[in-house]
Design a protein around this motif. Structure first.
Motif, PDB file in Angstrom:
ATOM      1  N   PHE A  35       0.848  -1.206   0.000  1.00 62.87           N
ATOM      2  CA  PHE A  35       0.000   0.000   0.000  1.00 62.87           C
ATOM      3  C   PHE A  35       0.874   1.243   0.000  1.00 62.87           C
ATOM      4  O   PHE A  35       1.908   1.268   0.644  1.00 62.87           O
ATOM      5  CB  PHE A  35      -0.852   0.045   1.276  1.00 62.87           C
ATOM      6  N   ALA A  93      -7.220   4.278   5.536  1.00 63.83           N
ATOM      7  CA  ALA A  93      -8.229   3.227   5.539  1.00 63.83           C
ATOM      8  C   ALA A  93      -8.525   2.779   6.964  1.00 63.83           C
ATOM      9  O   ALA A  93      -9.677   2.548   7.342  1.00 63.83           O
ATOM     10  CB  ALA A  93      -7.767   2.046   4.691  1.00 63.83           C
ATOM     11  N   ILE A  94      -7.455   2.660   7.763  1.00 65.62           N
ATOM     12  CA  ILE A  94      -7.650   2.221   9.145  1.00 65.62           C
ATOM     13  C   ILE A  94      -8.439   3.261   9.929  1.00 65.62           C
ATOM     14  O   ILE A  94      -9.379   2.941  10.669  1.00 65.62           O
ATOM     15  CB  ILE A  94      -6.285   1.951   9.813  1.00 65.62           C
ATOM     16  N   ALA A 127     -12.047   3.118   9.098  1.00 66.76           N
ATOM     17  CA  ALA A 127     -12.788   2.035   9.728  1.00 66.76           C
ATOM     18  C   ALA A 127     -13.003   2.298  11.212  1.00 66.76           C
ATOM     19  O   ALA A 127     -14.103   2.125  11.729  1.00 66.76           O
ATOM     20  CB  ALA A 127     -12.048   0.725   9.528  1.00 66.76           C
ATOM     21  N   LEU A 128     -11.933   2.738  11.890  1.00 58.20           N
ATOM     22  CA  LEU A 128     -12.033   2.926  13.334  1.00 58.20           C
ATOM     23  C   LEU A 128     -12.737   4.214  13.685  1.00 58.20           C
ATOM     24  O   LEU A 128     -13.199   4.384  14.812  1.00 58.20           O
ATOM     25  CB  LEU A 128     -10.636   2.921  13.965  1.00 58.20           C
ATOM     26  N   VAL A 187      -7.907  -4.884   2.868  1.00 58.10           N
ATOM     27  CA  VAL A 187      -8.988  -3.891   2.849  1.00 58.10           C
ATOM     28  C   VAL A 187     -10.269  -4.502   3.405  1.00 58.10           C
ATOM     29  O   VAL A 187     -10.980  -3.881   4.202  1.00 58.10           O
ATOM     30  CB  VAL A 187      -9.214  -3.357   1.415  1.00 58.10           C
ATOM     31  N   ILE A 208      -9.970  -4.719   7.151  1.00 55.48           N
ATOM     32  CA  ILE A 208     -10.109  -3.399   7.778  1.00 55.48           C
ATOM     33  C   ILE A 208     -11.579  -2.994   7.824  1.00 55.48           C
ATOM     34  O   ILE A 208     -12.071  -2.494   8.836  1.00 55.48           O
ATOM     35  CB  ILE A 208      -9.286  -2.347   7.019  1.00 55.48           C
ATOM     36  N   MET A 209     -12.298  -3.242   6.719  1.00 50.81           N
ATOM     37  CA  MET A 209     -13.706  -2.855   6.688  1.00 50.81           C
ATOM     38  C   MET A 209     -14.515  -3.680   7.692  1.00 50.81           C
ATOM     39  O   MET A 209     -15.511  -3.215   8.239  1.00 50.81           O
ATOM     40  CB  MET A 209     -14.282  -3.029   5.284  1.00 50.81           C
ATOM     41  N   LEU A 263     -13.487  -4.371  10.497  1.00 51.93           N
ATOM     42  CA  LEU A 263     -13.193  -3.829  11.829  1.00 51.93           C
ATOM     43  C   LEU A 263     -14.233  -2.809  12.257  1.00 51.93           C
ATOM     44  O   LEU A 263     -14.306  -2.448  13.421  1.00 51.93           O
ATOM     45  CB  LEU A 263     -11.832  -3.119  11.822  1.00 51.93           C
ATOM     46  N   ILE A 264     -14.957  -2.313  11.268  1.00 48.75           N
ATOM     47  CA  ILE A 264     -15.904  -1.240  11.569  1.00 48.75           C
ATOM     48  C   ILE A 264     -16.851  -1.688  12.669  1.00 48.75           C
ATOM     49  O   ILE A 264     -17.506  -2.733  12.547  1.00 48.75           O
ATOM     50  CB  ILE A 264     -16.728  -0.879  10.316  1.00 48.75           C
ATOM     51  N   LEU A 318     -18.281   4.858   3.566  1.00 42.72           N
ATOM     52  CA  LEU A 318     -17.223   3.841   3.628  1.00 42.72           C
ATOM     53  C   LEU A 318     -17.000   3.101   2.317  1.00 42.72           C
ATOM     54  O   LEU A 318     -15.889   2.683   2.017  1.00 42.72           O
ATOM     55  CB  LEU A 318     -17.528   2.860   4.758  1.00 42.72           C
TER      56      LEU A 318
END
Ligand code: SF4
Lengths: 650, 314
Positions: free
Chosen positions: A138, A146-147, A150-151, B23, B26-27, B29-30, B281
């Motif tokens: 990446f 991206a992290i 999400a968080l 990816v 990570i998604m 993880l939401i 997202l």
């Protein structure tokens, strides 16, 4: 560099341990400046609660956007009337805390992955490193985004994201070192003594990779502070009312046109912080990684520096192609002076092959490389003597004159043909270049000439070989190419520096006989540097033996081989009875050659000499003439009857 | 050569898979209901339930991944709820704007980085070397978003030489000179850090190479010193510099996130930042995937260039 025995000064200092590491660091002005600034910033940030600062979050709409040096607000106020100085110090505190924590997290996880992967090897290694590769695939900050996406935005999440994207740098560096370390003896020993894997990993290996972890931290912490500030700047890190330097900058951006100081000041702070970290980091790297030390990376210039106190007045001799007198070459490393060559006379006649023999460290290669100025400067310099090529002193010539003589009158064949040929150019290109450096001919004619040269050195299919790269040839073929290159022009002298040492025995013999034949056909003089008396006997007319930077014996090959006069020569011959037998090499003589920055008084060989007497260790020894061109530098030369008949201390 | 390219292409496939897995993870993880997160807080319960079914979120993880991947491979990246248009359309449009910015930046940093590095190495320890080395250090220590603000403040606000933001002038713009006019400041800003990194590395590897035996051989042949340095040493140094230019491409693409925000460049970086703050997202996911995949392909290209330069790799 040279084969001269040089103890690098870094080694000596490093053995001193930690205090000297710090001292080395402080020797570096820029690193010291970085350290001072950084320490100051740290102290101020830590002391923030104790300092007489206004509450950074108190808004004062009446006093908004005060300029610099306003009353009570040294750095002015922001859009909500908050004191910028106070916010700056508190923001620096947050930025530092986040940057340092992210670094520690990344260092901890990354080093752990690296250690385990490097130590376990096999499938574990493969799996872990593939994962690391994925993260590296990446673009750096994108993965962090991206992290955070999400968080959710927030300072802590930004911290995690930045730590994660920095893990690969640690994992890769630490794994590389660990792989090497886990094959070392002390690890095997620990394993045999029944220690558990964990205790080997953390007890034996970890202390050794610590410098690498520190180096990696010093390179990444700057980025991490920058990137966390960046995320906050984008509004994805620190959320109001909490502020770090990045979010202050982000807030100020909206009023850039009207009140630029609000955004410029936190930027200056980030810059100062990162700059001082980088300065300090560079210093730390120089100290911990001696290979990168600026001195070690000095770039050699095109010709050895000539710094003679006086230019010796030497009458040219008719028959000599090369006549070298009193050559002195030194290496200046820091304050140490290594007298690699301490007054050497050599003479090579037309079509003659002179063997210059000695152990590694004797100064023979430095002597030979001094002739055309190929001793690297820095640190090398020629400080005395003269080298006459057909009567003209090479050391008095200009750089351009020397360049024009290189490859035209004097050419070289070096030891390892793989490293001496340029890996990225074809054989043909390299030969053509050698030809066209000195002859005005078209590329096509030069190619034809190159093909001929390859034929001369008996390379099969010369036309095809022109198109290949050095790594596609065998060692013997490569050395033939080098010899062909040395013959590209009409040379008078070839300086061959251990040309067969890197080759195996049968190839060695072929290359030697080829050189010998070409010498006779073309009447070229050869200065043949070797440590192998077996090779000398097949090649050379005369021999000069070197020890401790001086000639210790000269004479014809037959005489020296049949009755060596110097005890050192005697030992050398005893040690190499068979051509190319690798186990009985020169270096098999007991003891080591003297270190040339601390030459003993008197005879340099006394330490290792079986005939040494007390008076051998006093005063300078002269080269005594034994008649018929034989000379020896020894008080008690070996004579035929008292000779021990060659014992080799293997 | 052809075989080498094929081999590299094949090797890129697992990397692309890896990217998609990361990816996806990570998604995953939401926190909370992903469908709710995707549709935003104003979604009706019916819509959420439908999306959950569409995305296969009621199925096991592995199966979910393959459904997801299948959709991606067909170019179905979902719909952006904030923009109400297919994610892929928006992403591609924005990405081309980013390329217009990042491409020139990469060219700039390669040229100036190599130049500065070579000059530093050739004139080692001179004032030019010290000056360049220090300037480079300043360059890599500077937050690029801050540098962007400084440039806007001085060149756009004070001296009015360049426009402060955007890609084209609103009235009467749209042609190439207009684009270049808008591009200059952001491209320079974006290039600064990478220039520093490339310059540093070029200097080190030139110095490293100049100590090699084959440089001594070149000098022993009597060829001109200029040729020794700019042909023999430079070509060899490029072997270690080119992969770093590849890595810097990643930093330039990533740095575009800041620069596009600062200069309001309508690229994928500013799109991502906005999408993150509006919690769109699917847009984030699509943008990250496309940029990462482009980066992998770019590095493939770098590998091929590298193998043309270095015959030992073929
Ligand atoms: S001078 Fe003395 S110590 Fe030196 S080689 Fe001769 S006998 Fe040995």
């Amino acid at each position: 560099m040279s084969e001269t025995t040089i103890e690098t000064p870094t080694k000596k200092k490093k053995s001193g341990g930690r205090p000297s590491t710090l001292r080395l660091l402080l020797n570096n002005t820029l690193a010291t400046a970085g350290l001072v600034v950084l320490a100051f910033v740290f102290v101020v940030a830590l002391a923030a609660p104790l300092l007489p600062l206004v509450n950074p979050d108190v808004t004062e709409p009446a006093n908004r956007l005060q300029p610099l040096f306003a009353d009570g607000h040294l750095l002015g106020t922001d859009a909500l009337g908050r004191d910028i100085l106070s916010r700056l110090i508190w923001g620096t505190r947050v930025s530092l805390a986040v940057g340092v924590s992210a670094t520690l997290i990344a260092a901890f996880i990354g080093s752990l992955i690296g250690l385990v992967a490097g130590y376990a090897g096999g499938r574990t290694d493969n799996l872990l490193m593939r994962g690391i590769d994925m993260i590296m695939a990446f673009p750096y900050i994108l993965l962090a985004l991206a992290i955070v996406a999400a968080l959710g935005p927030g300072l802590l999440n930004a911290l995690y994201a930045i730590a994660v994207v920095n893990i690969p740098f640690f994992a890769r560096n630490i794994r590389g070192i660990t792989v090497g370390l886990s094959r070392r003896e002390f690890v095997d020993a620990a394993r045999l003594s029944g220690k558990s894997n964990a205790s080997i990993l953390f007890g034996e290996i970890l202390p050794n990779v610590l410098p690498v972890i520190i180096i990696t931290m010093s390179t990444t912490i700057g980025w991490m502070i920058l990137e966390t500030a960046g995320l906050s700047f984008l509004g994805l890190g620190a959320q109001p009312p909490q502020a770090d330097l990045g979010s202050m900058l982000g807030d100020g951006r909206k009023i850039l046109f009207t009140a630029p100081h609000v955004s410029i000041i936190p930027g200056v702070m980030i810059f100062i912080l990162v700059m001082s970290i980088n300065l300090l980091g560079d210093g730390v790297r120089d100290v911990l990684d001696p290979r990168l030390k600026s001195g070690a990376l000095a770039r050699p210039v095109m010709r050895t520096a000539v710094m003679r106190d006086q230019v010796p007045d030497i009458a040219p001799q008719e028959d000599a192609t090369l006549d070298m007198q009193g050559l002195k070459t030194e290496f200046h490393v820091g304050s140490d002076v290594y007298k690699a060559v301490g007054g050497v006379d050599l003479k090579v006649r037309q079509g003659e092959c002179l063997g210059l023999v000695g152990e590694s460290g004797s100064g023979k290669s430095v002597t030979a490389m001094s002739i055309m100025g190929l001793v690297p400067t820095p640190p090398g310099r020629i400080v005395g003597g003269a080298a006459l090529l057909e009567g003209e002193d090479l050391f008095s010539k200009s750089d351009e004159e020397i360049r024009l003589l290189r490859g035209l009158a004097v050419s070289h064949v070096f030891q390892d043909p793989l490293s001496t040929l340029h890996p990225l150019f074809t054989i043909g290109d390299q030969l053509v270049e050698a030809i066209r450096a000195h002859q005005v001919i078209s590329h096509k004619d030069a190619m034809a000439r190159a093909e001929e040269l390859l034929k001369t050195v008996r390379i099969p299919n010369p036309a095809e070989r022109l198109k290949v790269y050095p790594h596609e040839l065998s060692g013997g073929m490569r050395q033939r190419v080098c010899i062909a290159m040395a013959l590209a022009n009409d040379v008078k002298l070839i300086i061959a520096d251990e040309p067969t040492t890197a080759l195996d025995v049968t190839v060695q013999a072929q290359v030697l006989s080829l050189l010998n034949k070409l010498r006779q056909e073309r009447n070229v003089g050869i200065l043949f540097i070797t440590h192998d008396f077996g090779v000398v006997s097949t090649m050379c007319d005369r021999i000069a033996v070197m020890y401790g930077g001086k000639i210790v014996e000269t004479g014809t090959t037959e005489e020296i081989l049949s009755s060596p006069a110097h005890p050192y020569t005697e030992k050398l011959i005893a040690c190499v009875p068979v051509l190319g037998e690798p186990d009985r090499r020169l270096d098999a003589i007991e003891g080591r050659p003297p270190v040339v920055n601390a030459l003993p008084d008197g005879c340099a060989f006394a330490e290792r000499c079986p005939y040494a007497k007390d008076d051998c260790r006093k005063g300078d020894l002269a080269l005594t003439d034994l008649g018929e061109g034989r000379t020896v530098r020894c008080l008690y030369p070996v004579s035929g009857d008292k000779a021990k008949q060659g014992e080799c201390d293997v | 050569m052809g075989a080498y390219v094929a081999k590299r292409l094949l090797a890129a496939i697992p990397v692309l898979f890896g990217l998609s897995i990361i990816v996806f993870v990570i998604m995953a993880l939401i926190p909370g209901d992903p469908a709710l997160a995707i549709l935003g807080s104003f979604a009706t319960p019916e819509n959420v339930a439908k999306l959950n079914q569409d995305l296969g979120l009621d199925k096991p993880m592995v199966q979910q991944y393959f459904i997801w991947l299948g959709n991606m491979l067909q170019g179905d990246f979902g719909r952006s709820y904030t923009l109400n248009r297919p994610v892929i359309d928006e992403v591609l449009e924005r990405f081309s704007a980013t390329l217009i910015l990042a491409g020139p930046a990469l060219v700039l940093c390669s040229i100036f980085g190599l130049l500065a590095g070579v000059i530093s190495a050739v004139k080692q320890y001179s004032w030019a070397d010290k000056g360049l080395t220090f300037t480079v250090l300043i360059g890599i220590s500077m937050p690029s978003f801050w540098l962007g603000l400084l440039l806007i403040f001085s060149f756009a606000v004070k001296w009015r030489l360049f426009p402060p933001s955007g890609m084209y002038a609103i009235y009467g713009g749209g042609d190439l000179p207009d684009l270049i006019h808008h591009l200059t400041l952001p491209a320079i800003t974006l290039a600064v850090v990478a220039t520093g990194v490339i310059a540093r590395l070029t200097r080190t590897s030139m110095l490293e190479v100049l100590r090699q035996d084959y440089i001594r051989t070149a000098r022993a042949k009597g060829i001109k010193e200029r040729r020794v340095i700019y042909v023999h040493a430079f070509k060899a140094a490029m072997v270690s510099v080119i992969p770093v230019i590849g890595i810097q491409a990643g930093f330039v693409l990533g740095g575009a996130v800041y620069i596009e925000t600062v200069f309001q460049w309508p690229g994928i970086g500013s799109m991502l930042v906005k999408a993150i703050s509006t919690r769109d997202l699917l847009l984030v996911q699509g943008g990250v995937l496309v940029v990462a995949a482009a980066y992998v392909l770019f590095n493939l290209l770098v590998d091929v260039i590298q193998s043309i330069l270095d015959p030992r790799l073929r």
